[in-house]
Design a protein around this motif. Sequence first.
Motif, PDB file in Angstrom:
ATOM      1  N   LEU A 148      -8.515   8.129   5.606  1.00  0.00           N
ATOM      2  CA  LEU A 148      -8.317   8.159   4.156  1.00  0.00           C
ATOM      3  C   LEU A 148      -7.399   9.339   3.859  1.00  0.00           C
ATOM      4  O   LEU A 148      -7.772  10.486   4.069  1.00  0.00           O
ATOM      5  N   ALA A 149      -6.188   9.042   3.383  1.00  0.00           N
ATOM      6  CA  ALA A 149      -5.205  10.098   3.152  1.00  0.00           C
ATOM      7  C   ALA A 149      -4.064   9.551   2.308  1.00  0.00           C
ATOM      8  O   ALA A 149      -4.069   8.379   1.920  1.00  0.00           O
ATOM      9  N   THR A 150      -3.083  10.403   2.017  1.00  0.00           N
ATOM     10  CA  THR A 150      -1.897   9.952   1.291  1.00  0.00           C
ATOM     11  C   THR A 150      -1.051   9.065   2.204  1.00  0.00           C
ATOM     12  O   THR A 150      -1.185   9.123   3.436  1.00  0.00           O
ATOM     13  N   PRO A 151      -0.166   8.239   1.634  1.00  0.00           N
ATOM     14  CA  PRO A 151       0.702   7.407   2.479  1.00  0.00           C
ATOM     15  C   PRO A 151       1.489   8.207   3.513  1.00  0.00           C
ATOM     16  O   PRO A 151       1.588   7.793   4.675  1.00  0.00           O
ATOM     17  N   GLN A 152       2.038   9.348   3.111  1.00  0.00           N
ATOM     18  CA  GLN A 152       2.821  10.135   4.057  1.00  0.00           C
ATOM     19  C   GLN A 152       1.966  10.687   5.187  1.00  0.00           C
ATOM     20  O   GLN A 152       2.363  10.690   6.355  1.00  0.00           O
ATOM     21  N   GLU A 153       0.762  11.162   4.859  1.00  0.00           N
ATOM     22  CA  GLU A 153      -0.133  11.689   5.890  1.00  0.00           C
ATOM     23  C   GLU A 153      -0.524  10.598   6.882  1.00  0.00           C
ATOM     24  O   GLU A 153      -0.574  10.831   8.095  1.00  0.00           O
ATOM     25  N   ILE A 154      -0.798   9.412   6.371  1.00  0.00           N
ATOM     26  CA  ILE A 154      -1.197   8.313   7.246  1.00  0.00           C
ATOM     27  C   ILE A 154      -0.044   7.910   8.160  1.00  0.00           C
ATOM     28  O   ILE A 154      -0.246   7.624   9.341  1.00  0.00           O
ATOM     29  N   ILE A 206       0.225   0.780  10.732  1.00  0.00           N
ATOM     30  CA  ILE A 206       1.164   1.296   9.742  1.00  0.00           C
ATOM     31  C   ILE A 206       2.540   1.488  10.384  1.00  0.00           C
ATOM     32  O   ILE A 206       2.670   2.081  11.448  1.00  0.00           O
ATOM     33  N   GLY A 207       3.560   1.013   9.699  1.00  0.00           N
ATOM     34  CA  GLY A 207       4.927   1.183  10.183  1.00  0.00           C
ATOM     35  C   GLY A 207       5.510  -0.121  10.670  1.00  0.00           C
ATOM     36  O   GLY A 207       4.804  -0.980  11.220  1.00  0.00           O
ATOM     37  N   SER A 208       6.793  -0.308  10.454  1.00  0.00           N
ATOM     38  CA  SER A 208       7.484  -1.510  10.926  1.00  0.00           C
ATOM     39  C   SER A 208       8.851  -1.109  11.485  1.00  0.00           C
ATOM     40  O   SER A 208       9.769  -0.799  10.718  1.00  0.00           O
ATOM     41  N   PRO A 209       9.014  -1.098  12.815  1.00  0.00           N
ATOM     42  CA  PRO A 209       7.993  -1.351  13.842  1.00  0.00           C
ATOM     43  C   PRO A 209       6.921  -0.255  13.839  1.00  0.00           C
ATOM     44  O   PRO A 209       7.135   0.844  13.327  1.00  0.00           O
ATOM     45  N   SER A 210       5.791  -0.575  14.447  1.00  0.00           N
ATOM     46  CA  SER A 210       4.700   0.387  14.489  1.00  0.00           C
ATOM     47  C   SER A 210       4.979   1.469  15.528  1.00  0.00           C
ATOM     48  O   SER A 210       5.983   1.432  16.251  1.00  0.00           O
ATOM     49  N   MET A 211       4.092   2.438  15.587  1.00  0.00           N
ATOM     50  CA  MET A 211       4.241   3.533  16.544  1.00  0.00           C
ATOM     51  C   MET A 211       4.150   2.998  17.970  1.00  0.00           C
ATOM     52  O   MET A 211       3.284   2.183  18.289  1.00  0.00           O
ATOM     53  N   ALA A 266       0.823  -1.211   0.000  1.00  0.00           N
ATOM     54  CA  ALA A 266       0.000   0.000   0.000  1.00  0.00           C
ATOM     55  C   ALA A 266       0.856   1.260   0.000  1.00  0.00           C
ATOM     56  O   ALA A 266       0.629   2.184  -0.792  1.00  0.00           O
ATOM     57  N   MET A 267       1.849   1.312   0.874  1.00  0.00           N
ATOM     58  CA  MET A 267       2.665   2.517   1.005  1.00  0.00           C
ATOM     59  C   MET A 267       3.502   2.776  -0.245  1.00  0.00           C
ATOM     60  O   MET A 267       3.780   3.927  -0.588  1.00  0.00           O
ATOM     61  N   SER A 268       3.917   1.722  -0.936  1.00  0.00           N
ATOM     62  CA  SER A 268       4.788   1.903  -2.099  1.00  0.00           C
ATOM     63  C   SER A 268       4.027   2.217  -3.381  1.00  0.00           C
ATOM     64  O   SER A 268       4.594   2.790  -4.303  1.00  0.00           O
ATOM     65  N   MET A 269       2.736   1.863  -3.453  1.00  0.00           N
ATOM     66  CA  MET A 269       1.997   2.034  -4.704  1.00  0.00           C
ATOM     67  C   MET A 269       0.939   3.121  -4.685  1.00  0.00           C
ATOM     68  O   MET A 269       0.654   3.738  -5.706  1.00  0.00           O
ATOM     69  N   ALA A 270       0.328   3.382  -3.540  1.00  0.00           N
ATOM     70  CA  ALA A 270      -0.896   4.165  -3.503  1.00  0.00           C
ATOM     71  C   ALA A 270      -0.685   5.654  -3.696  1.00  0.00           C
ATOM     72  O   ALA A 270       0.304   6.231  -3.242  1.00  0.00           O
TER      73      ALA A 270
END
Length: 375
Positions: free
Chosen positions: A215-221, A234-239, A197-201
């Motif tokens: 619902l937002a851009t990858p960077q905003e999310i 979202i994130g590896s590791p996550s927040m 998702a993060m690499s394509m959307a």
Amino acid sequence: MAEIEVRKLRKVFGEFIAVRESSFTIHDGEFFVMLGPSGCGKTTTLRMIAGLELPTEGEILLDGEDVTFKRASQRDIAFMFQLFALYPHMNVRQNISFPLRCQGTPRAEIKSRVEETASLLRIDHLLDQPVSRLAGGDRQRVALGRAIVRRPKAFLMDEPLGALDAEFRELMTEELRGLHNRMGATTLYVTHDQLEAMSMADRIMVMNHGVIEQLATPQEIYDRPATMFVADFIGSPSMSMLHFEGAVEPGQNSVPMNGSRIPVPTLREGRANGELVLGVRPEHVTLSDASDFRGEIFGMEYLGTTQVLTIQTHHGTIKARVPSDNHVAVGETVGLELRSERLVVFEGEKGRALKSDLYLTPDRSGQNRREGAHG
């Protein structure tokens, strides 16, 4: 290609609510990804847009036309499943041309469109090969070709890379995004894989329990999660989530923690006494002997140029991504500094992010504007 608009979509199976009053718009030419765990409602939503499921309530518009209760064959949408669903007794050319032959397209046009599609997908040298001899990545291209050759208004893809191994999946992720850029297609893509998702959307819609969390851009999310679920997913590791009790007021720019005050982006709304959560990404944590905020290391993950430390504090576990040349050891107590301008404060009970200066972003004119947490 076309715009897809969904209005207050709802789907109920018996007593189970699969999708709850979802409303969103997929813009013409956009690569739109629905992301979430299994059972969150993303595939059900996709199937309703495709015409494979009828909604309990709501409307679906394709290029301005109400298609809510139209058959799938009347929607001019190409659907691509996780399994390739190729015809094993046909070669590549025959598989790609099958939809056109079913529509009675003239032979000369079929030949031209199949060759054009194969060239676009870089499989023109395989047209006369049986599909049973192809590698997984090439079979996926053939399945894509069969969808593309129809020239539909929109492409709907349900985890199309799920059957590929890691190497082919990474390659096909790049290929799919490159193909989208070349075609300018309207694409709705469903996945549970955040890296895809993060690499394509262009934009991501994160779902959970049938509800749109953000619902937002990858960077905003990634930078400004609207809820604790999004921050954790979202994130590896996550927040990391640090819990504390107290009250916050509009205009406040720090929170009480570990007997001191932790600076945060200036809050734009308050919260009465109760559980609050401070969210921080691993890359926004540094080690500092001068800090009063301390914790004990109980895990280390070496990643080459960086290492991820798992640290136990009085307010919860925190992850820190630090350079590999930081010489620390399990059991050691370390001081922690948090990058104040990147922190998020959540309501512990509702899991909702409190609006703050973090959610102020520059618009195209260079002026600051405040965005809602849900993008």
